[in-house]
Structure formats: C-alpha cells, structure tokens
Design an enzyme around this catalytic site. Structure first.
Site, PDB file in Angstrom:
ATOM      1  N   ASN A  19      -2.925  -5.772  11.626  1.00 40.90           N
ATOM      2  CA  ASN A  19      -3.100  -5.995  10.187  1.00 40.90           C
ATOM      3  C   ASN A  19      -2.200  -7.124   9.688  1.00 40.90           C
ATOM      4  O   ASN A  19      -2.600  -7.914   8.830  1.00 40.90           O
ATOM      5  CB  ASN A  19      -2.800  -4.712   9.405  1.00 40.90           C
ATOM      6  CG  ASN A  19      -3.931  -3.712   9.507  1.00 40.90           C
ATOM      7  OD1 ASN A  19      -4.685  -3.725  10.478  1.00 40.90           O
ATOM      8  ND2 ASN A  19      -4.059  -2.838   8.538  1.00 40.90           N
TER       9      ASN A  19
ATOM     10  N   LYS B 223      -1.753  -1.432  15.767  1.00 36.99           N
ATOM     11  CA  LYS B 223      -2.674  -1.593  14.623  1.00 36.99           C
ATOM     12  C   LYS B 223      -1.943  -2.252  13.445  1.00 36.99           C
ATOM     13  O   LYS B 223      -2.497  -3.083  12.723  1.00 36.99           O
ATOM     14  CB  LYS B 223      -3.246  -0.226  14.212  1.00 36.99           C
ATOM     15  CG  LYS B 223      -4.077  -0.241  12.915  1.00 36.99           C
ATOM     16  CD  LYS B 223      -5.340  -1.041  13.072  1.00 36.99           C
ATOM     17  CE  LYS B 223      -6.264  -1.213  11.902  1.00 36.99           C
ATOM     18  NZ  LYS B 223      -6.101  -0.676  10.632  1.00 36.99           N
TER      19      LYS B 223
HETATM   20  P1  NAP Z   1     -11.403   7.687   1.474  1.00 37.42           P
HETATM   21  O1  NAP Z   1     -12.825   7.242   1.494  1.00 37.42           O
HETATM   22  O2  NAP Z   1     -10.620   7.501   0.225  1.00 37.42           O
HETATM   23  O3  NAP Z   1     -11.367   9.223   1.876  1.00 37.42           O
HETATM   24  C1  NAP Z   1     -10.193   9.938   1.862  1.00 37.42           C
HETATM   25  C2  NAP Z   1     -10.432  11.276   2.544  1.00 37.42           C
HETATM   26  O4  NAP Z   1      -9.188  11.941   2.634  1.00 37.42           O
HETATM   27  C3  NAP Z   1     -11.378  12.199   1.801  1.00 37.42           C
HETATM   28  O5  NAP Z   1     -12.164  12.863   2.748  1.00 37.42           O
HETATM   29  C4  NAP Z   1     -10.403  13.152   1.099  1.00 37.42           C
HETATM   30  O6  NAP Z   1     -10.947  14.431   0.843  1.00 37.42           O
HETATM   31  C5  NAP Z   1      -9.344  13.283   2.162  1.00 37.42           C
HETATM   32  N1  NAP Z   1      -8.052  13.754   1.643  1.00 37.42           N
HETATM   33  C6  NAP Z   1      -7.214  13.099   0.826  1.00 37.42           C
HETATM   34  N2  NAP Z   1      -6.113  13.844   0.602  1.00 37.42           N
HETATM   35  C7  NAP Z   1      -6.256  14.985   1.297  1.00 37.42           C
HETATM   36  C8  NAP Z   1      -5.455  16.146   1.466  1.00 37.42           C
HETATM   37  N3  NAP Z   1      -4.260  16.233   0.891  1.00 37.42           N
HETATM   38  N4  NAP Z   1      -5.928  17.120   2.236  1.00 37.42           N
HETATM   39  C9  NAP Z   1      -7.124  17.009   2.830  1.00 37.42           C
HETATM   40  N5  NAP Z   1      -7.935  15.937   2.713  1.00 37.42           N
HETATM   41  C10 NAP Z   1      -7.505  14.932   1.962  1.00 37.42           C
HETATM   42  O7  NAP Z   1     -10.557   6.980   2.621  1.00 37.42           O
HETATM   43  P2  NAP Z   1     -11.025   6.066   3.871  1.00 37.42           P
HETATM   44  O8  NAP Z   1     -11.303   4.682   3.408  1.00 37.42           O
HETATM   45  O9  NAP Z   1     -12.065   6.796   4.641  1.00 37.42           O
HETATM   46  O10 NAP Z   1      -9.680   5.975   4.694  1.00 37.42           O
HETATM   47  C11 NAP Z   1      -9.215   7.044   5.510  1.00 37.42           C
HETATM   48  C12 NAP Z   1      -8.120   6.533   6.393  1.00 37.42           C
HETATM   49  O11 NAP Z   1      -8.630   5.467   7.203  1.00 37.42           O
HETATM   50  C13 NAP Z   1      -6.939   5.924   5.647  1.00 37.42           C
HETATM   51  O12 NAP Z   1      -5.752   6.230   6.329  1.00 37.42           O
HETATM   52  C14 NAP Z   1      -7.207   4.434   5.715  1.00 37.42           C
HETATM   53  O13 NAP Z   1      -6.040   3.670   5.585  1.00 37.42           O
HETATM   54  C15 NAP Z   1      -7.810   4.332   7.104  1.00 37.42           C
HETATM   55  N6  NAP Z   1      -8.616   3.136   7.343  1.00 37.42           N
HETATM   56  C16 NAP Z   1      -9.471   2.683   6.402  1.00 37.42           C
HETATM   57  C17 NAP Z   1     -10.231   1.548   6.647  1.00 37.42           C
HETATM   58  C18 NAP Z   1     -11.220   1.050   5.631  1.00 37.42           C
HETATM   59  O14 NAP Z   1     -11.760  -0.049   5.836  1.00 37.42           O
HETATM   60  N7  NAP Z   1     -11.499   1.820   4.584  1.00 37.42           N
HETATM   61  C19 NAP Z   1     -10.127   0.901   7.875  1.00 37.42           C
HETATM   62  C20 NAP Z   1      -9.268   1.412   8.835  1.00 37.42           C
HETATM   63  C21 NAP Z   1      -8.521   2.527   8.560  1.00 37.42           C
HETATM   64  P3  NAP Z   1     -11.645  14.796  -0.565  1.00 37.42           P
HETATM   65  O15 NAP Z   1     -13.083  14.388  -0.419  1.00 37.42           O
HETATM   66  O16 NAP Z   1     -11.459  16.234  -0.677  1.00 37.42           O
HETATM   67  O17 NAP Z   1     -10.934  14.024  -1.635  1.00 37.42           O
END
Ligand code: NAP
Length: 480
Positions: free
Chosen positions: A189, A185
């Site tokens: 990227n 992955k």
């Molecule tokens: P996001 O919308 O910012 O959501 C982050 C999530 O993580 C929320 O549910 C948050 O919970 C939780 N979280 C953060 N810190 C935490 C902790 N210490 N303990 C428990 N829960 C915690 O992020 P996202 O875009 O979905 O991305 C999630 C992952 O997918 C990342 O690793 C990102 O790099 C990867 N990803 C993203 C994309 C994309 O296009 N966005 C694509 C591929 C992969 P709360 O609601 O409690 O804050």
C-alpha cells in the site's frame, strides 16, 4: 442448520467479505457465511446462492459448527477493535488446531499480538493481506498470507486457486510467519501511494508546463501503458482523465476537490520505516503530499504567495513529455527499491524468511500495483536473493542510466518554474545520496559529538572517539 460441512467460512458480508465468499464458492469450495447484521447474509443468499455452495448462519456458534475440522474461518471486517471483537467471538467456539484468517487491512504489529494470543489458546492465526479491491476479491486478488507454514498447507491450495493468475502462476504465496503477510501488504500500500503520486506529478507538469488537457494526457498515459510503465495505475489514470462530466461538459478531474484522502496504510509504512531506519523517501513524500493537499488552512494562508518562478517556455514538447516519462519511471523504481528494502529490514527485525522475488511475483496480478516491470523485479531477486538495492541489478541500473539526464532536467525545471514535484525530486536526491562516496553525515557526527558527546568512528583507525572540541570563547566547563 445444514448437515453439509463447509471447507472454509467467511465472517463479514461487507463489500470485500461478500466478494471473497463468492469467489470461494464459484471455485467449488463449500463456503460458510455469516455477518453481524443477519440481513446482509440473507441478501447474499438471495442474490448469489446459485453461484456455488453457501452455508449461511445467523449466529457465530452455528457458523463455527458448520465448518469442517480443522476449521478455517476468514474474518473480513474493519481493522482494529472490530477485528479483535470478532476473533474473541470465534475463539469461544473454535477448537485446538483451528485457523482464524484475518483478511482485513490490519496493522502487522496487531497481527503479531493476535497470533501470540491465539497460539496460547491452541489456535492458528493467519494475518493475510488481500489487494485488488472489490473486483479483485471477486475475480482474483493478490493474496499475502502470513502465519505458520502448517496453516498455509491447509489454506494455501484454496487461496492459490481463488487468487489472480499471471502466466498460469498464482498471485499468492506463503509470505512468512505471524505478521509477515500484513507487513508486506502494508508495504504494498505504501508503494501504491508513491506510484499514484508520481503519476500525479507527471500529469501536473504536463498541464502546468505545456498546457495539455486531461484528454490529451489520458492519451499519453494510454501510450505509456504499452511500454516500461505498463501498469494498472497508469491505465486507471488514463481512464479517469478521459471522463467528462455529463452535466457541465468539463473534464471530471477538474471538478474533483483536490484534497487526497488516506486510510492510514501509507502512514504505517512510513512510521514503520522510521522505526527500522529505512529511508522510504518516495512513500514518505507521497504520504506528505496527500497531507499537504488536505491542509485547507495552510493552503488558504499561502494563496497569493509569490513564487518568483520563471515562466514556462518549453519548445520541444515531445522531448519534454519523454523526459517526464523517464523521470516517472526512475522515481517509481526508487520507490519500489525503498519498499523492498523496508521488507528486508522488517524480515531481519522480526525473523521472517521473506523471498522478495516472490513478493514481486504475487504483485503481478490482482493487486492495485500490478505492473509489467514486476517480472523484471522477480528476475533480479532470482539472480541475487540478497540484492541490497533493486537499482544495483544490471537491468534496472541500465534503466536508470537511460533516464538520468531526463530526470535531472525535469527536477530542475520543476524547481525553476515553481512546480511541486516532491517524489520526482526526493527520489533523485536519494539516488544521488546513495551513490555518493562521502556524505555530510561526517559533519553531523561531529556536531553530535560536540554537543552531546555521542562519539564517532574514524576512517583511518579502529575504535570509538570523542573530541574535546575547543572553540574560541567557549569555556572549558562546557566541553563535551
Ligand atoms: P465494509 O463493506 O464496510 O464492511 C464491514 C463489515 O464489517 C460488515 O460486514 C460489518 O458488519 C462488519 N463489522 C464491522 N464492525 C463489526 C463488529 N464490531 N463486529 C462484527 N462485524 C463487524 O468493509 P470492506 O470494504 O469489506 O472492508 C473489510 C476489510 O477489508 C477492511 O479491513 C478493509 O480495510 C479491508 N480491505 C478492503 C479493501 C477494499 O477495497 N474495500 C481492499 C482490501 C482490504 P455489519 O454489516 O453488521 O455492519
């Protein structure tokens, strides 16, 4: 708490986690969901509970207990310490044989460490790359799971079902052991960085050299999208360039600050390539180009620097546009070839058995770098699974031969007329370097032996050699 057990669970109801959970539920899997902040879980239930069977929990204990054994819990949170924190919470309640799947963008070395720790606790840990953004997660991403074969036997059918499909074939396969999924992955990227940059260079040259408008370039990209360059990123670029700001009537691209952001996966790809001694010049230059764009102090200091560049005077615009198309395609092929070499080097270093043709196959749909030509990449690696360089495959070699004259014209014109084209030009240098019979590395070996007694090998005899490089005026005590 519900008495129905879930087939799989998702921890993290952020953008990606929520959509992945909805995708699983829509595909008929009973899906447990939870989030650190419970209101987000409640919101998913409020808005999407009719889409399938969700089993919500407000505590990690309830979440784990709601899963069918052997349990499969996906983590979709920010990479880094947050992921470690969630793994610790889950492992407290999970039992031997259960599987934790990290679908975030974790660094593969972290995944290797986590896999080893989980294994000691009797748990399976799968680092899994997911590409396709929000839409992909919901409707079918490209999925790159690592971890044990045993874990894949449990997970694979579910992941294959929810992944994108191209020609009926799922964009998901078992990549290899422990961190292999996140490694692949990461390279995906990195390639994405290079692919975006070469499209940017093509756009920039058309504006600088022949003054095309964003809308005109949008139309050219739409046309290119019907041929060799057919890809999601060309399509997206065409859409972006077509957008006009409603308030000002200006092409939106002209109102966007030209400082490219990055979340770090490009840098990881380059850092890892340096560790593995794999030249990924396309990805490297693309990453540095983002860095240059985001260096306001240096850019301000250099404004007004004289380029002493010749003014553009392109007579045959259509031929010039075709040259750019060819330069783009050739540079893109080099970037992919280098990315595949990094996967091969990683597989050798970490003892993963990665089928490169399968990687190209699972990138054909769902992910950001999906592109028509990946079919031909799959065929190339099917013909020769040990192919040392993509460009050595007959099909791609012929493509480069078609492009080479155009590519040289574009790189030299860019230099003569003062336009930056870092990936176009470094890719051509790579091509010329890799096809050279002799490289100046012989002199470098001489230099290294001169000042550091690093020794060298000879072309005419076996062994390792060191020379006392006597130089006029250089005292003997400084030799070697
Ligand atoms: P996001 O919308 O910012 O959501 C982050 C999530 O993580 C929320 O549910 C948050 O919970 C939780 N979280 C953060 N810190 C935490 C902790 N210490 N303990 C428990 N829960 C915690 O992020 P996202 O875009 O979905 O991305 C999630 C992952 O997918 C990342 O690793 C990102 O790099 C990867 N990803 C993203 C994309 C994309 O296009 N966005 C694509 C591929 C992969 P709360 O609601 O409690 O804050």
């Amino acid at each position: 708490m519900s008495t129905i057990k879930a087939d799989i669970g998702v921890y993290g109801m952020g953008v990606m986690g929520k959509n992945l959970a909805r995708n699983l539920a829509r595909n008929g899997y009973k899906t447990a969901i939870t989030n650190r902040t419970p209101s987000r879980t409640a919101k998913v239930m409020e808005e999407h509970s009719q889409e399938g069977t969700f089993i919500p929990s407000d505590s990690v204990k309830d979440f784990v207990e709601s899963l069918e054994s052997p349990r499969v819990a996906i983590i979709m949170v920010k990479a880094g310490p947050d992921t470690d924190a969630v793994i610790d919470q889950l492992s407290e309640y999970m039992a031997e044989g259960d599987i934790i799947v990290d679908c975030g963008n974790s660094l593969f070395s972290d995944t290797r460490r986590r896999e080893a720790t989980c294994r000691e606790r009797g748990l399976h840990f799968v680092g899994c790359g997911v590409s396709g953004g929000e839409e992909g997660a919901l409707w079918g991403p490209s999925i790159m799971p690592g971890g044990s074969k045993w874990s894949y036997d449990r997970l694979g059918p579910m992941f294959e079902k929810i992944s994108a499909h191209v020609d009926g074939v799922p964009c998901c396969t078992h990549v290899g052991e422990d961190g292999a999924g996140h490694f692949v992955k990461m390279i995906h990227n990195g390639i994405e960085y290079a692919d975006m940059q070469v499209i940017g260079e093509a756009y920039d040259l058309m504006r600088r050299a022949i003054g095309l408008t964003p809308l005109e370039i949008s139309e050219i990209f739409a046309e290119w999208n019907k041929g060799d360059l057919n890809s999601y990123l060309i399509e997206v670029s065409s859409e972006v360039l077509k957008q006009v700001d409603a308030e000002t009537g200006t092409p939106l691209v002209d109102l966007i600050v030209d400082a490219a952001g990055q979340k770090g996966t490009g840098s990881w790809t380059v850092q890892t390539a340096l560790d593995l001694s794999v030249p990924v010049t396309g990805i490297g230059e693309a990453t540095f180009a983002r860095g240059l764009s985001s260096s306001p102090l240096q850019r301000a200091a250099a404004q007004g620097f004289e380029g002493k560049a010749a003014p553009w005077a392109i007579e045959d615009k259509d031929a010039f546009i075709e040259d750019i198309r060819q330069a783009l395609f050739a540079s893109k092929l080099v970037a992919y070839a280098q990315g595949f070499n990094e996967i091969q080097a990683g597989a050798a270093e970490y003892n993963w058995h990665i089928n490169i043709g399968d990687m190209a196959r699972i990138w054909r749909g769902g992910c950001i770098i999906r592109a028509g030509f990946l079919n031909d990449v799959t065929k190339a690696f099917e013909k020769d699974p040990e192919l040392p360089l993509l460009l050595a495959d007959d099909y791609f070699y012929a493509k480069i031969q078609d492009a080479i004259a155009s590519w040289r014209r574009i790189v030299s014109l860019a230099a003569l007329h003062g336009a930056p084209a870092p990936v176009f030009s470094s890719s051509l240098s790579y091509y010329d370097g890799v096809r050279s019979k002799r490289l100046p590395a012989a002199l470098i070996q001489g230099q290294r032996d001169y000042f550091g007694a690093h020794t060298y090998k000879r072309i005419d005899k076996e062994g390792t050699f060191h020379t006392l490089w006597a130089v006029e005026g250089r005292p003997e005590e400084q030799w070697s």
